[in-house]
Design a protein around this motif. Sequence first.
Motif, short mmCIF file in Angstrom:
data_model
loop_
_atom_site.label_atom_id
_atom_site.label_comp_id
_atom_site.label_asym_id
_atom_site.label_seq_id
_atom_site.Cartn_x
_atom_site.Cartn_y
_atom_site.Cartn_z
N LEU A 40 0.81 -1.22 0.00
CA LEU A 40 0.00 0.00 0.00
C LEU A 40 0.84 1.27 0.00
CD1 LEU A 40 -2.70 -1.05 2.65
CD2 LEU A 40 -2.98 -0.97 0.15
N GLY A 41 2.11 1.13 0.38
CA GLY A 41 2.98 2.30 0.47
C GLY A 41 2.60 3.22 1.60
N LYS A 42 2.07 2.62 2.67
CA LYS A 42 1.61 3.43 3.80
C LYS A 42 1.77 2.66 5.10
CE LYS A 42 -0.53 7.25 5.15
NZ LYS A 42 -0.06 8.61 4.81
N GLY A 43 2.38 3.30 6.09
CA GLY A 43 2.45 2.72 7.43
C GLY A 43 3.51 1.65 7.59
N THR A 44 3.53 1.09 8.79
CA THR A 44 4.48 0.02 9.14
C THR A 44 3.71 -1.21 9.62
OG1 THR A 44 4.63 0.66 11.48
CG2 THR A 44 6.11 1.79 9.92
N ASP A 45 4.44 -2.28 9.82
CA ASP A 45 3.80 -3.52 10.29
C ASP A 45 2.98 -3.30 11.56
OD1 ASP A 45 6.07 -3.07 11.84
OD2 ASP A 45 6.99 -5.00 11.43
N TRP A 46 3.55 -2.56 12.51
CA TRP A 46 2.84 -2.36 13.76
C TRP A 46 1.71 -1.35 13.65
CZ3 TRP A 46 2.05 -4.88 18.03
CH2 TRP A 46 2.93 -5.92 18.36
N ASP A 47 1.79 -0.43 12.69
CA ASP A 47 0.66 0.48 12.46
C ASP A 47 -0.60 -0.32 12.13
OD1 ASP A 47 2.16 2.78 12.88
OD2 ASP A 47 2.71 2.97 10.76
N LEU A 48 -0.46 -1.31 11.27
CA LEU A 48 -1.61 -2.14 10.91
C LEU A 48 -1.91 -3.17 11.99
CD1 LEU A 48 -3.80 -3.13 9.04
CD2 LEU A 48 -2.07 -4.35 7.70
N MET A 49 -0.89 -3.74 12.59
CA MET A 49 -1.10 -4.75 13.63
C MET A 49 -1.95 -4.19 14.77
SD MET A 49 -0.47 -7.88 14.52
CE MET A 49 -0.20 -8.98 15.91
N ARG A 50 -1.77 -2.93 15.09
CA ARG A 50 -2.55 -2.32 16.18
C ARG A 50 -4.04 -2.31 15.87
NH1 ARG A 50 2.01 1.19 16.09
NH2 ARG A 50 3.35 0.84 17.90
N TYR A 51 -4.40 -2.24 14.60
CA TYR A 51 -5.82 -2.31 14.24
C TYR A 51 -6.38 -3.69 14.60
CZ TYR A 51 -6.11 2.13 11.73
OH TYR A 51 -6.15 3.47 11.41
N PHE A 52 -5.63 -4.74 14.30
CA PHE A 52 -6.08 -6.09 14.64
C PHE A 52 -6.19 -6.28 16.16
CE2 PHE A 52 -4.55 -6.91 10.33
CZ PHE A 52 -5.54 -7.75 9.84
N LEU A 53 -5.34 -5.59 16.89
CA LEU A 53 -5.33 -5.73 18.34
C LEU A 53 -6.36 -4.86 19.04
CD1 LEU A 53 -1.47 -5.73 19.00
CD2 LEU A 53 -3.01 -7.68 19.25
N ASN A 54 -6.59 -3.65 18.51
CA ASN A 54 -7.32 -2.65 19.29
C ASN A 54 -8.61 -2.12 18.67
OD1 ASN A 54 -5.15 -2.68 21.18
ND2 ASN A 54 -4.01 -1.22 19.91
#
Length: 228
Positions: A40-54
Amino acid sequence: MNTCTAAKTEINAILFDMDNTLFDFAAAKIVSCGKICEFLGKGTDWDLMRYFLNSGLGYENHANIEKFMKDNGIYNEADYETAVCIYESVKLNSLVLYDNVIPTLEKIRAAGIKTAIITDAESSQAKKRLTKTNLAQYFDCAVSPDISGARKPEPPTFLCALEKLGTAAGVSMVVGDSLRREIEPANKLGMTSVYAKYGDWMKIPAKDVIPDYTIENFGELAGILSLE
């Protein structure tokens, strides 16, 4: 019925959590999040991972990817569908078994101990992961929410697995990485509980939950069961 003697009681069946107990699911998930962000050319692994978590949408819900894209103003259906494909394929292909899983499972099966998977993953997902890691052959059954009608730590998943194995709580063991979702219900049901501390990557405190055993390596199960 074949049994092996643990320090607490005789064990003839073991219920295993799957993710982060048999293989490092969290690491695989983070890798998949990173690959999506690269695409996507946007964000980092943890930027997206936080969505799955929170986000509250669910730990495995693809809607987390959709929300991430919309929040960052980059959503379109074609890229979303590609991102979902990346997520599923990379996640599956990045699964790595913890040390000593297969040798220990082989000892357990050779001893005649029955085994089951208890997981909050849907049956289709559980089957894919067990097949990919070549673990399916080591388990008599797998119980998911679509089978038991409930998620851990609620009792139905555990009770359903015991019923399928034809055994009772008092002669069964639970092995899992979550104190709240596996160890606490195991204790309440009168099962021997083994905390797979090595897989508890979130390390949420639960000082009131005391496992019968704590292991730092999957292979330590053999010693608990006197299989070494």
